[in-house]
Write an enzyme that holds these catalytic residues in place. Structure first.
Site, PDB file in Angstrom:
ATOM      1  N   ASP A 123       0.867  -1.170   0.000  1.00  0.00           N
ATOM      2  CA  ASP A 123       0.000   0.000   0.000  1.00  0.00           C
ATOM      3  C   ASP A 123       0.913   1.232   0.000  1.00  0.00           C
ATOM      4  O   ASP A 123       2.138   1.129   0.128  1.00  0.00           O
ATOM      5  CB  ASP A 123      -0.983  -0.018   1.181  1.00  0.00           C
ATOM      6  CG  ASP A 123      -2.216   0.847   0.855  1.00  0.00           C
ATOM      7  OD1 ASP A 123      -2.159   1.634  -0.119  1.00  0.00           O
ATOM      8  OD2 ASP A 123      -3.219   0.761   1.569  1.00  0.00           O
TER       9      ASP A 123
HETATM   10  C1  BGC Z   1      -4.996   3.251  -0.046  1.00  0.00           C
HETATM   11  C2  BGC Z   1      -5.175   2.221  -1.134  1.00  0.00           C
HETATM   12  C3  BGC Z   1      -5.067   2.888  -2.485  1.00  0.00           C
HETATM   13  C4  BGC Z   1      -3.712   3.566  -2.568  1.00  0.00           C
HETATM   14  C5  BGC Z   1      -3.456   4.233  -3.900  1.00  0.00           C
HETATM   15  C6  BGC Z   1      -3.747   4.071  -0.245  1.00  0.00           C
HETATM   16  O1  BGC Z   1      -3.666   5.138   0.651  1.00  0.00           O
HETATM   17  O2  BGC Z   1      -4.975   2.598   1.208  1.00  0.00           O
HETATM   18  O3  BGC Z   1      -6.405   1.570  -0.985  1.00  0.00           O
HETATM   19  O4  BGC Z   1      -5.240   1.953  -3.499  1.00  0.00           O
HETATM   20  O5  BGC Z   1      -3.642   4.559  -1.562  1.00  0.00           O
HETATM   21  O6  BGC Z   1      -4.238   5.336  -4.097  1.00  0.00           O
END
Ligand code: BGC
Length: 752
Positions: free
Chosen positions: A291
């Site tokens: 993530d």
């Molecule tokens: C979120 C993810 C997301 C990623 C990219 C993160 O902060 O937890 O779910 O896909 O950002 O935007």
């Protein structure tokens, strides 16, 4: 059956089998070809180029904290130092970065990803709302259209579906998931993966999906986003992992790990989750993306001493790609050179990523997803809006409807439309919007105006804004109600009160919204309340006093029209809650799937030394599975094909479902099971099946479910998946707290 029919059927079956065999043979021949290409390419790659494939960077839009690194992205791509980007979209932008990749030494195309969570240009209801439809084909179709639109705009990969189970509406990200239930969540995970990816990657209307966030992110302590998770192995396996397994079985191309620690280990650094379970026990062949900066964040967790240590721990644990974390890009080359990370591990991660690039056809044509003509056509396809309206209608949940207040009369003389969200456009779309135009969204007020007769007067007064800190606008709202025969009040959260990093400790209607309701209610006219929100809210005064309540979540681009369709009876509501609605925050976490205690409450008036609260009942405000219709359904004549089930066999449970009302409608019939005595105490009920059934007024249908041994099984104290012989209770109903039929089944311990 006539002889020639039998012959015809047999030959059809053989043809289908033969075709399936050829397909499988072709598929594995194709797999082998791709593997050979990946191996050949890997041999040509330098260590730096390999590490480059694991580095993912964000374009201009930020969906996480800024990194303050002034990277010259195009130059880095040309050097082969970036393998994937997120937040680059549209034909022009995606072509620009891809062109840079084609100038790198090995011309390896970039993977372009985006959070296409509930639509790209056409915005569908938020995922939690779609889950309330319990309509798997509709959910699959919505994901498919999102994929088609995104794919025409140069996107190869979405970070969806979020398959995290959550029983805590304080957590703002419940809006992105399918709610509290493992079975419903698993079915929806599968539908979404199939919707995004189609039956096979490689088409230009399919993009890679991501099962996220692996794992247990939805159980953050106290509902605070990014918080630690402390959970028994049993609960992890039984409740939180199955939707991920369902995604694997549906062929999901990628996984994303999560920000949380799980029993002290950050998920991003967890070999147990990523190597033992995902790539080991589940034999997962896709790749895992971290993530946003979650590898680097292991330093802040106190799990890694510094960035190189975090990189080493993450790659060893099975995190293949580093999203926006700069941990791999800054440390992996050195870690491999010093022998701290084995080349074989690095190669495995690179191969998994390259494999997907081949599978998508990017080596044949790196621009195949960025097609200006297709983008123009697909993004303006009017059928997408119709489909969005259809699923939006199916997602709305009628919580209450006293004295048939709804549907409203289109020919009413006057309707007062009041409330901070009545004329909202942007809010209807909810969070995680990447490419829509709120100017194209009809508000509910617009929807109402287009439904009523030309003689109906629609009087609008907002009363206050969503935060509702002042009462200045109340008098205009009350005056509107005075003038009208029908009062409709539209309350709720604004779009940005739920989603990532939007945890709340108070789930009440914001500000003075309840006071606005009470002032209107005091007029004595029936008040219908529409509530828009990204999560279950707490609204006891409204629940007690309003005549009707329609919970609409954030219903998307066509939300305004869809809500009006339901309010005026063009569509009879069919949504059912995918999450329990608590009476107050103190009941959270809450789910219908509870365990019986040694001190159950028998009489709500006497809870002394019982498992209860002294200031509120144990029961929720609205139970999981609840949702009314404009018609009524009766359940009768339950029968079981046998009451003694041989191990390994199946039992058919059937009953008559009848639409006893005067309107056509749809009912979601729910099958729950209980194992009343077991070596591990089992929940009081667990959803094990459902069907959404459409019946015309007066129509009746025999509904059947098949119960197999897996549905009676659970993880025992050694985490072995078993079914224990003995009694099981079968329950069928319209909601988890509205069981209409039940019977018992004996699972025999050996064949009779
Ligand atoms: C979120 C993810 C997301 C990623 C990219 C993160 O902060 O937890 O779910 O896909 O950002 O935007």
């Amino acid at each position: 059956m006539a002889k020639h029919d039998m012959h015809g059927n047999k030959s059809t079956v053989l043809t289908v089998l033969f075709a399936a065999l050829i397909l499988t043979a072709n598929a594995s021949a194709q797999d082998r070809q791709i593997e050979q290409k990946v191996d050949a390419l890997l041999k040509q790659m330098t260590l730096e180029e390999k590490v480059g494939q694991l580095h993912q960077l964000s374009g201009r839009d930020l969906t996480g904290p800024a990194n303050n690194k002034n990277t010259n992205i195009l130059a880095e791509i040309r050097k082969g130092k970036i393998g994937s980007m997120l937040n680059v979209k549209g034909v022009a932008e995606t072509r620009e970065v891809q062109a840079a990749a084609l100038q790198s030494r090995l011309k390896i195309p970039l993977l372009l990803s985006l959070d296409v969570i509930h639509g790209y240009k056409t915005i569908f209801p938020i995922p939690l709302a779609e889950a309330a439809s319990w309509d798997l084909p509709a959910i699959e179709q919505s994901a498919h259209i999102a994929a088609k639109e995104a794919a025409a705009s140069g996107i190869h990969w979405t970070f969806a579906p979020m398959v995290d189970i959550s029983r805590d509406p304080r957590w703002g990200r419940v809006m992105e998931g399918a709610g509290e239930d493992t079975y419903l969540g698993s079915q929806i995970a599968k539908a979404r993966v199939l919707g995004f990816q189609g039956r096979k990657l490689g088409g230009t209307d399919a993009i890679m999906a991501t099962a996220k966030h692996f794992a247990a992110y939805g159980a953050a302590i106290a509902g605070r986003d990014y918080n630690a998770v402390d959970m028994s192995e049993h609960q992890l396996w039984e409740t939180y992992l199955p939707p991920f397994k369902a995604a694997v079985d549906a062929g999901v191309a990628t996984f994303m790990n999560s920000f949380n620690t799980l029993n002290g280990i950050p998920a991003t650094g967890s070999s147990y989750l990523q190597r033992d379970i995902l790539k080991g026990a589940w034999k997962y062949q896709g790749f895992v993306v971290s993530d946003w900066a979650s590898i680097a964040e292991m330093v802040k967790h106190g799990y890694a001493a510094d960035i190189p240590d975090a990189a080493q721990k993450a790659i060893n644990a099975g995190s293949d790609m580093d999203m926006e974390g700069f941990a791999y890009s800054s440390s992996l080359v050195q870690l491999v050179k010093s022998g701290k990370v084995k080349t074989a591990l690095l190669d495995d991660a690179v191969k998994r990523i390259l494999y997907k690039k081949f599978e998508l056809g990017l080596f044949d044509d790196p621009y195949r997803f960025s097609d200006a003509k297709r983008e123009q056509e697909v993004l303006n396809d009017p059928s997408h809006r119709l489909i969005a309206r259809d699923i939006a209608r199916k997602s709305l949940v009628l919580l209450k409807n006293d004295k048939q207040t709804l549907p409203l009369n289109k020919a009413a003389k006057s309707i007062a439309v009041i409330g901070p969200l009545a004329d909202a456009h942007r809010d209807l779309e909810g969070g995680w919007i990447v490419k829509s135009d709120a100017g194209q969204v009809a508000s509910l007020l617009d929807g109402i105006r287009s439904h009523v007769t030309k003689d109906t007067e629609v009087i609008f007064a907002s009363g206050c804004d969503v935060a509702c800190t002042k009462t200045d606008g109340f008098s205009a709202a009350l005056a509107a109600a005075d003038k009208a025969d029908t009062v409709l009040l539209v309350l709720g959260e604004s779009w940005d009160m739920s989603g990532e990093a939007k945890s709340r400790t108070d789930l009440g209607l914001p500000g003075l919204q309840t006071q606005l309701f009470e002032a209107l209610q005091a007029k004595g006219k029936p008040v219908t309340v529409v509530i828009m929100a990204g999560r279950p809210l707490v609204f006891n005064a409204v629940a007690d006093q309003a005549s009707a309540i329609l919970y609409t979540w954030f219903a998307g681009s066509e939300g305004g029209n869809a809500i009006a369709d339901v309010l005026f009876g063009d569509y009879s509501p069919s949504g059912k809650l995918p999450m329990t609605f608590p009476r107050n925050v103190g009941q959270i976490p809450i789910s219908y799937e509870q365990y019986e205690t040694g001190r159950p409450v028998q009489d709500v008036k006497n809870v002394v030394y019982k498992s209860a609260y002294i200031d509120a009942p144990n029961t929720p405000r609205y139970a999981f599975g609840h949702g009314l219709s404009y018609t009524d359904f009766s359940y009768s004549n339950l029968s079981l094909s046998t009451t003694s089930m041989q191990p390994g066999s199946t039992v058919t449970v059937s009953f008559d479902l009848r639409n006893t009302g005067k309107r056509d409608g749809e009912e979601v019939v729910q099958l729950y099971l209980r194992d009343p005595v077991a070596s591990i105490v089992r929940p009081v009920k667990q959803l094990k099946g459902f069907q959404k059934i459409k019946l015309a007024a007066g129509e009746q249908k025999r509904v059947a479910f098949s119960i197999d041994q897996a549905m009676l099984s659970f993880y025992d104290s050694k985490l072995k998946w078993i079914a224990e012989p003995g009694k099981f209770i079968i329950m069928l109903g319209s909601a988890s707290d509205d069981i209409r039929l039940s019977d018992e089944l004996q699972l025999l311990d050996k064949p009779k």
